[in-house]
Design a protein around this motif. Structure first.
Motif, mmCIF file in Angstrom:
data_model
loop_
_atom_site.group_PDB
_atom_site.id
_atom_site.type_symbol
_atom_site.label_atom_id
_atom_site.label_comp_id
_atom_site.label_asym_id
_atom_site.label_seq_id
_atom_site.Cartn_x
_atom_site.Cartn_y
_atom_site.Cartn_z
ATOM 1 N N ALA A 166 1.343 -0.929 -0.061
ATOM 2 C CA ALA A 166 0.204 -0.194 -0.041
ATOM 3 C C ALA A 166 0.608 1.507 0.037
ATOM 4 O O ALA A 166 0.404 2.534 -0.292
ATOM 5 N N ILE A 167 2.047 1.594 0.451
ATOM 6 C CA ILE A 167 2.575 2.472 1.118
ATOM 7 C C ILE A 167 3.866 2.917 -0.469
ATOM 8 O O ILE A 167 3.414 3.632 -1.019
ATOM 9 N N LEU A 168 4.035 1.457 -0.978
ATOM 10 C CA LEU A 168 4.804 1.578 -2.369
ATOM 11 C C LEU A 168 3.567 2.207 -3.288
ATOM 12 O O LEU A 168 3.902 2.959 -5.102
ATOM 13 N N ALA A 169 2.062 1.660 -3.511
ATOM 14 C CA ALA A 169 1.211 2.074 -4.295
ATOM 15 C C ALA A 169 1.362 3.722 -4.514
ATOM 16 O O ALA A 169 1.526 4.152 -5.147
ATOM 17 N N GLU A 170 0.802 4.051 -3.549
ATOM 18 C CA GLU A 170 0.861 5.435 -2.911
ATOM 19 C C GLU A 170 1.894 6.324 -3.657
ATOM 20 O O GLU A 170 1.831 7.333 -4.014
ATOM 21 N N ARG A 171 2.724 5.738 -3.072
ATOM 22 C CA ARG A 171 3.717 6.784 -3.432
ATOM 23 C C ARG A 171 4.197 6.462 -4.793
ATOM 24 O O ARG A 171 4.540 7.204 -5.271
ATOM 25 N N LEU A 172 4.206 5.580 -5.529
ATOM 26 C CA LEU A 172 4.934 5.305 -7.064
ATOM 27 C C LEU A 172 3.625 5.574 -8.012
ATOM 28 O O LEU A 172 3.604 4.948 -8.943
ATOM 29 N N GLU A 173 2.211 6.011 -7.514
ATOM 30 C CA GLU A 173 0.821 5.437 -8.159
ATOM 31 C C GLU A 173 1.506 6.004 -9.229
ATOM 32 O O GLU A 173 2.106 7.776 -9.815
ATOM 33 N N GLY A 174 1.321 6.072 -10.859
ATOM 34 C CA GLY A 174 1.571 6.983 -12.429
ATOM 35 C C GLY A 174 3.158 7.645 -12.790
ATOM 36 O O GLY A 174 3.317 7.885 -13.480
ATOM 37 N N SER A 260 -12.027 21.916 -8.202
ATOM 38 C CA SER A 260 -13.393 21.520 -7.935
ATOM 39 C C SER A 260 -14.658 21.130 -7.436
ATOM 40 O O SER A 260 -15.630 21.597 -7.038
ATOM 41 N N VAL A 261 -14.635 19.614 -6.767
ATOM 42 C CA VAL A 261 -14.877 19.002 -5.828
ATOM 43 C C VAL A 261 -15.572 19.984 -4.143
ATOM 44 O O VAL A 261 -15.755 20.180 -3.957
ATOM 45 N N ALA A 262 -14.473 20.577 -4.070
ATOM 46 C CA ALA A 262 -14.596 21.790 -2.706
ATOM 47 C C ALA A 262 -15.233 22.670 -3.112
ATOM 48 O O ALA A 262 -16.210 22.646 -1.671
ATOM 49 N N SER A 263 -15.407 22.836 -4.115
ATOM 50 C CA SER A 263 -16.258 23.981 -4.175
ATOM 51 C C SER A 263 -17.968 23.676 -4.603
ATOM 52 O O SER A 263 -18.877 24.529 -4.531
ATOM 53 N N GLN A 264 -17.448 22.265 -4.830
ATOM 54 C CA GLN A 264 -19.324 22.145 -4.067
ATOM 55 C C GLN A 264 -19.593 20.942 -3.160
ATOM 56 O O GLN A 264 -20.607 20.873 -3.223
ATOM 57 N N GLY A 265 -18.495 21.726 -1.945
ATOM 58 C CA GLY A 265 -18.812 20.663 -0.536
ATOM 59 C C GLY A 265 -18.310 20.274 -0.406
ATOM 60 O O GLY A 265 -19.221 18.760 0.726
ATOM 61 N N GLU A 266 -17.801 18.855 -1.084
ATOM 62 C CA GLU A 266 -16.835 17.790 -0.963
ATOM 63 C C GLU A 266 -16.297 18.015 -0.172
ATOM 64 O O GLU A 266 -15.357 18.776 -0.307
ATOM 65 N N ASN A 267 -16.257 17.073 1.197
ATOM 66 C CA ASN A 267 -14.765 16.885 2.043
ATOM 67 C C ASN A 267 -13.907 16.197 1.295
ATOM 68 O O ASN A 267 -13.534 15.620 0.506
ATOM 69 N N LEU A 272 -9.655 12.825 -1.195
ATOM 70 C CA LEU A 272 -8.431 12.164 -1.274
ATOM 71 C C LEU A 272 -8.280 10.611 -0.882
ATOM 72 O O LEU A 272 -7.453 10.033 -1.567
ATOM 73 N N LYS A 273 -8.891 10.431 -0.234
ATOM 74 C CA LYS A 273 -8.721 8.711 0.297
ATOM 75 C C LYS A 273 -9.439 8.770 -1.175
ATOM 76 O O LYS A 273 -8.904 6.879 -0.773
ATOM 77 N N LYS A 274 -10.484 9.142 -1.132
ATOM 78 C CA LYS A 274 -11.163 7.849 -2.580
ATOM 79 C C LYS A 274 -10.030 7.531 -3.707
ATOM 80 O O LYS A 274 -10.831 7.261 -4.871
ATOM 81 N N ARG A 275 -9.103 8.620 -3.904
ATOM 82 C CA ARG A 275 -8.005 9.014 -4.769
ATOM 83 C C ARG A 275 -7.406 7.950 -4.655
ATOM 84 O O ARG A 275 -5.862 8.104 -5.515
ATOM 85 N N ARG A 284 -1.830 16.860 2.697
ATOM 86 C CA ARG A 284 -1.982 18.065 3.312
ATOM 87 C C ARG A 284 -1.277 18.981 2.448
ATOM 88 O O ARG A 284 -1.658 19.808 2.417
ATOM 89 N N VAL A 285 0.438 18.605 1.770
ATOM 90 C CA VAL A 285 0.396 19.491 0.952
ATOM 91 C C VAL A 285 -0.775 19.398 -0.106
ATOM 92 O O VAL A 285 -0.459 20.803 -0.864
ATOM 93 N N ILE A 286 -1.162 18.509 -0.937
ATOM 94 C CA ILE A 286 -2.033 18.530 -2.150
ATOM 95 C C ILE A 286 -3.279 19.612 -0.622
ATOM 96 O O ILE A 286 -4.208 20.905 -2.227
ATOM 97 N N GLU A 287 -3.916 19.402 -0.861
ATOM 98 C CA GLU A 287 -4.914 20.033 0.187
ATOM 99 C C GLU A 287 -3.968 21.458 0.420
ATOM 100 O O GLU A 287 -5.374 23.322 0.180
ATOM 101 N N GLN A 288 -3.011 21.942 0.616
ATOM 102 C CA GLN A 288 -2.674 23.894 1.262
ATOM 103 C C GLN A 288 -2.164 23.917 -0.144
ATOM 104 O O GLN A 288 -3.278 25.260 -0.555
#
Length: 335
Positions: A166-174, A260-267, A272-275, A284-288
């Motif tokens: 899971a760690i590798l997949a998150e770190r290396l996806e794409g 886009s999703v934040a402007s529509q009220g999504e948490n 990010l967890k769904k993605r 944190r870096v992506i949200e900021q």
């Protein structure tokens, strides 16, 4: 005919075609398909190799001369033509003639970026389908990446715990190239041992002081001075900028989606967890960044990413590192 990358080995066992087209935007998978064809061709006596790059200085007449020339001493040859734009351009008429009656002493390998629909309707492509093999290479879907990573690890004799995977997949996806390199490094560091989360984290700590993943974090955080220092070190160490570019482009597009999703009220955290973003620091870096940067800045950053890609492939007078420095300044400005 057209075939999938995973079916290419079996197809090669049945015999060589006179021409192959490998197209796509995944450098690792394209390279591996090409290597399979090269090995089969070498094993069958096609030992001589000529390579051409279809840039603005390409002399298609020279290509035609090589394709029509008889090999000295009956040596059989491999002729490779790289098509970075996915288009033949001035070479289209030549390729149409060659593909109608391919030379018997040549295996022609076309290595291309992803073809657009218009190119697949042209006469040269239809001739290639009749006489040769097209292997389109597509990116690995995000929901299939962890399975691809597991299969890759198994083929190297690596045993990964679910957490380590899971760690590798998150770190290396794409970034398939970085994923392959990371698995190679883990196989050297953990010979015959099951790799758990601690082993993965330790391997990350043992890697170079500045790596592409850290640079992406600094760029998205807007820390231009530190990012500039890291760019200098990576350039000196001969790092390939295409690896970090894949991660950076993925995250910039993710930030645009988050806005886009934040402007529509999504948490944001739930999105990010769904993605598949589970690491707290990256989330944190992506949200900021989504709060700090506006859409024009993000689109301008993606345009610079295209410049970096072109420069890294030799189609620009500037280096990719110069564009990366411009990008660090672009992402540091507050909207």
């Amino acid at each position: 005919m057209k075939t999938q990358p995973e079916k290419l080995p079996q197809l090669l066992k049945k015999g060589l075609a006179p021409v192959y087209l490998i197209s796509g935007d995944e450098p690792l998978l394209v390279q591996e398909c090409c290597d399979q064809i090269r090995k089969t061709a070498r094993d069958q006596g096609f030992l001589d190799r000529l390579t051409f790059h279809a840039d603005h200085q390409m002399d298609w007449n020279a290509v035609g001369d090589e394709l029509s020339a008889m090999s000295l001493f009956a040596e059989r040859r491999r002729i490779e033509i790289h098509l970075p734009t996915g288009k033949l351009g001035d070479g289209r008429a030549l390729m149409e003639r060659v593909l109608q009656d391919p030379p018997e002493d040549v295996v022609l390998l076309l290595i291309s970026a992803r073809l657009d629909a218009a190119e697949t309707r042209r006469k040269w492509y239809k001739e290639l389908q009749n006489k040769g093999v097209h292997v389109p290479v597509w990116p690995i879907d995000a929901n299939k990446f962890q399975g691809w990573l597991q299969q890759r690890a198994t083929s190297r004799g690596l045993s990964l715990t679910r957490g380590a995977l899971a760690i590798l997949a998150e770190r290396l996806e794409g970034n398939l190239l970085a994923a392959s390199q990371e698995l190679d490094r883990l196989s050297l560091l953990n010979q015959g041992q099951t790799i758990d989360e601690e082993a993965v984290e330790q391997a990350v700590q043992d890697s170079s002081r500045f790596n592409g993943f850290e640079l992406v974090t600094e760029l998205l955080a807007g820390r231009a001075p530190h990012a500039g220092k890291m760019i200098g070190v990576l350039q000196q160490e001969g790092e390939n900028p295409l690896g970090l570019l894949a991660v950076l482009t993925r995250d910039l597009n993710l930030i645009l989606e988050l806005k886009s999703v934040a402007s529509q009220g999504e948490n944001p955290s739930a999105f990010l967890k769904k993605r598949g973003v589970f690491q707290p620091q990256r989330a944190r870096v992506i949200e900021q960044a989504a709060r700090r940067l506006n859409r024009p800045q993000l689109h301008a950053a993606l345009a610079l990413c295209s410049d970096i890609d072109r420069a890294a492939k030799g189609f620009d007078s500037l280096t990719p590192w110069q564009y990366l420095r411009d990008l660090s300044v672009q992402l540091a400005v507050r909207s």
